[in-house]
Design a protein around this motif. Structure first.
Motif, PDB file in Angstrom:
ATOM      1  N   GLU A  31      25.979  46.211  43.464  1.00  0.00           N
ATOM      2  CA  GLU A  31      24.734  45.689  42.479  1.00  0.00           C
ATOM      3  C   GLU A  31      25.289  44.901  41.291  1.00  0.00           C
ATOM      4  O   GLU A  31      24.583  44.082  40.666  1.00  0.00           O
ATOM      5  N   THR A  32      26.434  45.187  40.760  1.00  0.00           N
ATOM      6  CA  THR A  32      26.856  44.456  39.767  1.00  0.00           C
ATOM      7  C   THR A  32      27.301  43.067  39.710  1.00  0.00           C
ATOM      8  O   THR A  32      27.409  42.218  38.830  1.00  0.00           O
ATOM      9  N   GLY A  33      27.523  42.705  41.075  1.00  0.00           N
ATOM     10  CA  GLY A  33      28.115  41.301  41.196  1.00  0.00           C
ATOM     11  C   GLY A  33      29.394  41.036  40.726  1.00  0.00           C
ATOM     12  O   GLY A  33      29.818  39.893  40.949  1.00  0.00           O
TER      13      GLY A  33
END
Length: 368
Positions: free
Chosen positions: A183-185
């Motif tokens: 989810e941090t990318g």
């Protein structure tokens, strides 16, 4: 604060219960919110003293009994009691150590240290004996300075097999980099097998714009010991074959040495020893003004009187100097020694052992 309040409330509850206040004891005490019933709070002025544990009570009782008995015992009885207590304490300690043994206790420990001490202690006893003998005969010692001319390793030593395996595994793991939550990318595209290929040493050397020098030289293959271009992975020491030490068997392999002159420093004598033996072309650097080792040699009665004079023997001070890679080598034209060689520590020890025996060879093994 919460723990102190709970203890105070618990003691208050005990006080109230002992006073016969049955209605108060039925009230709920809310320790989580630090609220206590008013009737219990009113009785908080009479808090019971905390009771000692059973072990503490027993210890206090025993101390009291021991003090009373100590007053009744005589001096000799008190000494016997203290001795018995010390013995019991020692036995308890040994029992505990025996209980704490692990599987590693049966493995050999301090092997090299024990081996060195077995030689060193005898050597010191022998040197002390020589000092007493010289003092008893009233003869002085002659000072000789010997020099260990050392050439440092030129290349790094070969790695052990386990070191190579460890480095290969570390390089492979480092190809993965750091991992972050999805989810941090921060993560890149999914890894591919070709992203984790570690370049071998051969491939890396092949990609260099020059050809590296070999780690094994022609001198290693031919056995030439009169060149500095050999045994690049280890240290080399300048060794000469000379009879300047006055030995009866003729020239033998040793280190450059000389007798120190009056009003001459030991370091100056060390520099002169090298120049007299192999010429003054060698570029040397001495890291310290202090000698590194000391050995004693007793003059044999078979030595010529002109060599022994009135001396009991020699105190040989060994200096360590390093060869300067800026240039210079043995000047064979100006050399006074019969022969010379640049040898490793093992090679020096082998030659000393062959000529003088294991005792002197062990001294050079530990010194070099």
């Amino acid at each position: 604060m919460s723990m102190c309040f709970r203890q105070a409330a618990r003691r208050t509850l005990l006080c109230t219960a002992s006073a016969g206040s049955s209605s108060s004891t039925k009230q709920a005490i809310k320790f989580g919110t630090h609220h206590v019933h008013n009737n219990l709070a009113a009785a908080s002025t009479t808090i019971l003293q905390r009771e000692f544990s059973a072990a503490a009570k027993k210890k206090q009782a025993n101390n009291g009994n021991n003090n009373n008995k100590a007053k009744e015992l005589t001096y000799q009885e008190r000494k016997e009691a203290e001795k018995k207590l010390r013995r019991e304490t020692y036995e308890q300690k040994q029992t505990r150590l025996e209980r704490l043994k692990t599987r590693r206790d049966h493995s050999p420990k301090d092997v090299k240290r024990t081996l060195f001490r077995s030689w060193w202690d005898k050597e010191m006893m022998y040197h002390n004996k020589l000092q007493r003998m010289a003092k008893k005969e009233g003869k002085p010692w002659r000072v000789r300075v010997a020099v260990m001319v050392e050439r440092l390793p030129v290349v790094t030593p070969d790695e052990e097999e386990w070191e190579q395996d460890y480095n290969d595994l570390r390089d492979f793991l480092e190809t993965f980099g750091k991992e972050y939550p999805a989810e941090t990318g921060f993560m890149f595209a999914p890894d591919k097998s070709e992203d984790h290929v570690v370049e071998s040493d051969e491939d890396m050397i092949a990609g260099l714009p020059f050809t590296p020098a070999p780690r094994e030289t022609e001198a290693d293959a031919s056995g030439d010991v009169k060149t500095l271009d050999r045994q690049l992975k280890t240290r080399l020491y300048l060794t000469i074959k000379s009879d300047t030490e006055g030995n009866l068997s003729g020239p033998r392999w040793t280190l450059p040495s000389t007798i120190a002159e009056t009003n001459e420093s030991l370091l100056a004598a060390a520099e002169r020893a090298v120049s007299d033996s192999v010429g003054s072309d060698l570029k040397l650097w001495c890291p310290s003004n202090a000698p590194m080792a000391l050995n004693m040699r007793v003059y044999n009665d078979k030595l010529p009187e002109s060599f022994r004079e009135n001396y009991f023997g020699e105190k040989i001070f060994y200096y360590r100097v390093q060869y300067d890679n800026t240039g210079g080598d043995v000047d064979e034209a100006a050399m006074k020694a019969d022969d010379y060689a640049w040898l490793t520590r093992e090679e020096v020890v082998d030659r000393i052992e062959e000529e003088r025996g294991k005792h002197q060879a062990k001294f050079f093994h530990y010194m070099l």
